[in-house]
Enzyme design. Sequence first.
Site, PDB file in Angstrom:
ATOM      1  N   GLU A  14       1.720  -9.061   7.429  1.00 28.64           N
ATOM      2  CA  GLU A  14       1.687  -9.846   6.188  1.00 28.64           C
ATOM      3  C   GLU A  14       3.084 -10.321   5.823  1.00 28.64           C
ATOM      4  OE1 GLU A  14      -1.126  -8.007   2.914  1.00 28.64           O
ATOM      5  OE2 GLU A  14       0.515  -6.750   3.532  1.00 28.64           O
ATOM      6  N   ASP A 218     -11.693  -1.967   6.036  1.00 26.01           N
ATOM      7  CA  ASP A 218     -12.669  -0.979   6.539  1.00 26.01           C
ATOM      8  C   ASP A 218     -13.467  -0.483   5.340  1.00 26.01           C
ATOM      9  OD1 ASP A 218      -9.744   0.497   6.368  1.00 26.01           O
ATOM     10  OD2 ASP A 218     -11.337   1.687   5.482  1.00 26.01           O
TER      11      ASP A 218
HETATM   12  N1  ADE Z   1      -6.055   1.446   3.474  1.00 30.28           N
HETATM   13  C1  ADE Z   1      -6.918   0.768   4.255  1.00 30.28           C
HETATM   14  N2  ADE Z   1      -8.008   1.500   4.527  1.00 30.28           N
HETATM   15  C2  ADE Z   1      -7.833   2.684   3.898  1.00 30.28           C
HETATM   16  C3  ADE Z   1      -8.601   3.865   3.819  1.00 30.28           C
HETATM   17  N3  ADE Z   1      -9.769   3.958   4.449  1.00 30.28           N
HETATM   18  N4  ADE Z   1      -8.106   4.911   3.090  1.00 30.28           N
HETATM   19  C4  ADE Z   1      -6.914   4.801   2.457  1.00 30.28           C
HETATM   20  N5  ADE Z   1      -6.139   3.706   2.507  1.00 30.28           N
HETATM   21  C5  ADE Z   1      -6.595   2.655   3.225  1.00 30.28           C
END
Ligand code: ADE
Length: 251
Positions: A14, A218
């Site tokens: 980024e 995610d």
């Molecule tokens: N940043 C991106 N995905 C995450 C997750 N699953 N837990 C904590 N920080 C994150």
Amino acid sequence: MGQTIAIISALHEEQAGLLALMPGQRPERLAGREFWRGQLQGHEVIAVLSGIGKVAAATTTAVLMERFAPQLLIFTGVAGGIGDGVSVGDIVVGSSYLQHDMDASPLFARHELPGYGRSRLLADPRLVALMQQAAEQAIAWLPRQLDPATRAAFGLQVPRVHCGNLITGDRFVATAAESCALRTELGSALAVDMESAAVAQVCHDYGVPFCAVRTISDRADDQAHVDFPAFLHQVARHYSGRMLETALSLL
Ligand code: ADE
């Protein structure tokens, strides 16, 4: 007259996209971090990587405040989606921030920030509105930057913008059981990350308007450890540059 704006990125990818929009930027090294100073849309911009976790992000923010005295601070990064309907590729604009691992009970209520009398800190409402507008504009354009196979692999056909509570802790949430427990405990949480609420606390202490914007990499479930690096590698770098450029042009 332009403002002095700090932009903290979570990811190298980024930051590279942002620095490419700031010709002539130069770095200053402090506390083991590189602070890049340049111009974007008529504003003075200080760009820096947050580091991972609450302490690293808080240190970065405190150094920014002391050395550069920004008038406002924007954080861009990724997060795990935990709210209903918050999908990979969506954008969450944080309007409030809570540390889900803060627990000084029984001295203070669970999640309360000792000394602050509350558990949630608020983003600056004007910045939230601005970032929502910029995110809506960017998201309409984003999927077209990706090839169809990548779009299909991540299901990025119609990403959406959400606005609400971001939760932060020093833990990568990578099981469905844990994200389910967080959802049950903190019903309104849209997404989980490892820095936003720490940066919000430092901005609160310095009285500097703040907003964090997180792209969902995610679903903070058993698949998170696979989805997260794939998203960073293939998608994340396309997200923040255009959004930040739009936001700064609207200021
Ligand atoms: N940043 C991106 N995905 C995450 C997750 N699953 N837990 C904590 N920080 C994150």
